[in-house]
Design a protein around this motif. Structure first.
Motif, short mmCIF file in Angstrom:
data_model
loop_
_atom_site.label_atom_id
_atom_site.label_comp_id
_atom_site.label_asym_id
_atom_site.label_seq_id
_atom_site.Cartn_x
_atom_site.Cartn_y
_atom_site.Cartn_z
N MET A 214 -2.71 8.76 5.21
CA MET A 214 -3.94 9.03 4.55
C MET A 214 -5.16 8.84 5.07
O MET A 214 -6.21 9.09 4.75
CB MET A 214 -3.77 8.34 3.32
CG MET A 214 -2.90 8.36 2.08
SD MET A 214 -3.15 9.95 0.97
CE MET A 214 -4.65 9.52 0.37
N THR B 130 -10.88 7.21 2.85
CA THR B 130 -10.55 6.87 1.53
C THR B 130 -11.40 7.34 0.62
O THR B 130 -11.45 8.30 -0.59
CB THR B 130 -9.87 5.64 1.26
OG1 THR B 130 -8.79 5.20 2.19
CG2 THR B 130 -9.55 5.39 -0.16
N SER C 268 0.79 -1.04 0.07
CA SER C 268 0.15 0.00 0.16
C SER C 268 0.78 1.28 -0.01
O SER C 268 0.67 2.28 -0.84
CB SER C 268 -0.99 0.19 1.25
OG SER C 268 -1.85 1.22 1.00
N LEU D 104 0.72 9.16 -5.98
CA LEU D 104 0.59 10.69 -5.38
C LEU D 104 1.97 11.21 -5.60
O LEU D 104 1.99 12.43 -5.23
CB LEU D 104 0.32 10.60 -4.04
CG LEU D 104 -1.02 9.94 -3.71
CD1 LEU D 104 -1.50 9.74 -2.21
CD2 LEU D 104 -2.25 10.63 -4.43
N ARG E 64 -5.60 6.33 -10.71
CA ARG E 64 -5.14 6.78 -9.42
C ARG E 64 -6.06 6.46 -8.50
O ARG E 64 -5.82 5.87 -7.40
CB ARG E 64 -4.95 8.25 -9.45
CG ARG E 64 -4.45 8.80 -8.14
CD ARG E 64 -3.94 10.48 -8.20
NE ARG E 64 -2.67 10.38 -8.86
CZ ARG E 64 -2.50 11.25 -10.11
NH1 ARG E 64 -3.44 11.97 -10.59
NH2 ARG E 64 -1.39 11.47 -10.61
N LEU F 144 1.04 3.83 -2.98
CA LEU F 144 0.42 5.37 -2.66
C LEU F 144 1.71 6.33 -3.24
O LEU F 144 1.51 7.43 -3.51
CB LEU F 144 -0.04 5.53 -1.23
CG LEU F 144 -1.34 4.82 -0.98
CD1 LEU F 144 -1.57 5.00 0.63
CD2 LEU F 144 -2.33 5.63 -1.76
N ALA G 272 3.76 9.66 1.35
CA ALA G 272 2.35 8.95 1.33
C ALA G 272 2.34 7.66 1.90
O ALA G 272 3.28 6.73 1.31
CB ALA G 272 2.07 9.03 -0.18
N ALA H 175 -5.75 3.89 -5.17
CA ALA H 175 -5.87 4.58 -3.97
C ALA H 175 -6.65 3.56 -3.25
O ALA H 175 -6.53 3.44 -2.02
CB ALA H 175 -6.48 6.00 -3.86
N SER I 176 -5.34 0.19 -2.28
CA SER I 176 -4.46 0.30 -1.20
C SER I 176 -5.14 0.51 0.09
O SER I 176 -4.53 0.05 1.00
CB SER I 176 -3.48 1.69 -1.61
OG SER I 176 -2.61 1.15 -2.87
#
Length: 343
Positions: free
Chosen positions: A95, A142, A77, A85, A247, A81, A90, A251, A254
């Motif tokens: 997050m 998220t 993860s 990003l 993306r 990320l 990150a 995300a 993850s």
């Protein structure tokens, strides 16, 4: 030259696998009830004393499998990320995923789910109620960030800031819940917040495995897209990557594997920061190798940390989240200083 490049990383993967095997064997042998290597191998085959078989199959092996899966999930993860990003800081922790899980678990506890008092100890009465609330809290962060990114066109940097904001919000709501909790509920919340790999058993390990394997397969299949996205949106668009869609999916996936792990074991920070950066420093940022090597190193780090947590003050067992935080905090500060120095 390219063959040497690939060979070096392949050997590193086999080396990490071998280290995981050695640490796993050591962890199976050591504890309040020590076992020899022969007793461990006999117990794995279902032979030997009943106590040895029970210790290996019911106590130590599920914990080792949990450490491997959670470490791999958090490292994967974090690596993903950081790429999508384009920010080295990150991680699932930054997050808001972990703080969302803490809020969900605290909410479940104050609503009366999951914990009871027995002989002066706080014990889990209905763990899956807390797991469900923790998972929903972790995913909520998220979902909010992804929704904002889609509706308002947030940049990768803004998504990081949104994650920090969500973390602060969840921390405030958790503190508010704790303020109105009674002593038993407050003790249960604190107990849950400690990362503990002793909670999952074979069923929980299976759930984490089923969540992790397809996600790992997806990111391995999209390794070239990750390489392109980590360089820049313009590069990714030029080779046909649907950057915004990719993306968002990355995300969510993850956060999903992190949420599953955190819901079962509690908050364990910094694995998603340490493992990918160590691999980048040693082998570069090529996602063809960064993904598998980061997952293996994440498993190894968490397995070593948990073994240390079990044995350092035996028979007392430290929360593994405390050990990983001691490792991660200096790493986080080092990266901040390095980023400032590069400006």
């Amino acid at each position: 030259m390219y063959e040497g490049y690939v060979r070096k990383r392949t050997l590193a993967a086999f080396g990490l696998l071998f280290l995981i095997f050695l640490v796993s064997l050591f962890s199976l042998m050591k504890g309040a009830y020590p076992l020899s290597s022969r007793e461990v191998f006999n117990a794995l085959l279902g032979k030997g004393s009943r106590a040895a078989v029970y210790t290996v199959w019911n106590i130590r092996l599920p914990r080792i499998v949990a450490a491997v899966l959670v470490g791999a999930s958090l490292a994967l993860s974090g690596a993903v990320l950081q790429g999508i990003l384009r920010n080295p800081l990150a991680t699932p922790f930054t997050m808001g995923v972990s703080h969302g899980a803490m809020f969900g678990a605290s909410l479940a506890i104050i609503l009366g789910a999951g914990y009871a008092e027995s002989s002066g100890r706080v014990v889990v009465d209905n763990p899956y109620a807390i797991v469900l609330f923790a998972f929903m809290g972790a995913m909520l962060s998220t979902i909010v960030i992804v929704s904002l990114a889609k509706l308002k066109g947030l940049s990768p940097q803004a998504m990081i800031l949104a994650g920090v904001a969500m973390s602060s919000l969840f921390m405030a709501m958790t503190t508010l819940i704790q303020y109105f909790a009674n002593e038993l509920q407050l003790a249960a919340m604190v107990y849950w917040s400690f990362g503990d790999l002793g909670r999952p058993y074979w069923r929980e390990d299976l759930i984490m495995l089923v969540s992790f394997i397809p996600t790992l397969g997806y990111f391995l299949a999209k390794r070239w897209d990750l390489n392109a996205t980590s360089i820049g949106d313009e590069v990714a668009l030029s080779i046909g990557v649907e950057v915004d869609k990719f993306r968002m999916i990355s995300a969510i996936l993850s956060a999903y594997i992190t949420a599953v792990s955190v819901a079962f074991v509690g908050v364990i920070g910094f694995i998603g920061l340490i493992a990918p950066h160590a691999i980048r420093l040693m082998f570069g940022g090529d996602y063809r190798f960064l993904i598998p090597l980061s997952t293996l190193l994440g498993s190894l780090i968490l397995l070593v940390a948990d073994t240390f947590a079990r044995l350092a003050f035996s028979p007392m067992i430290l929360p593994v989240g405390v050990v990983t935080s001691f490792l991660g905090a200096p790493t986080f500060l080092y990266l901040l200083i390095k980023m400032e120095g590069a400006r």
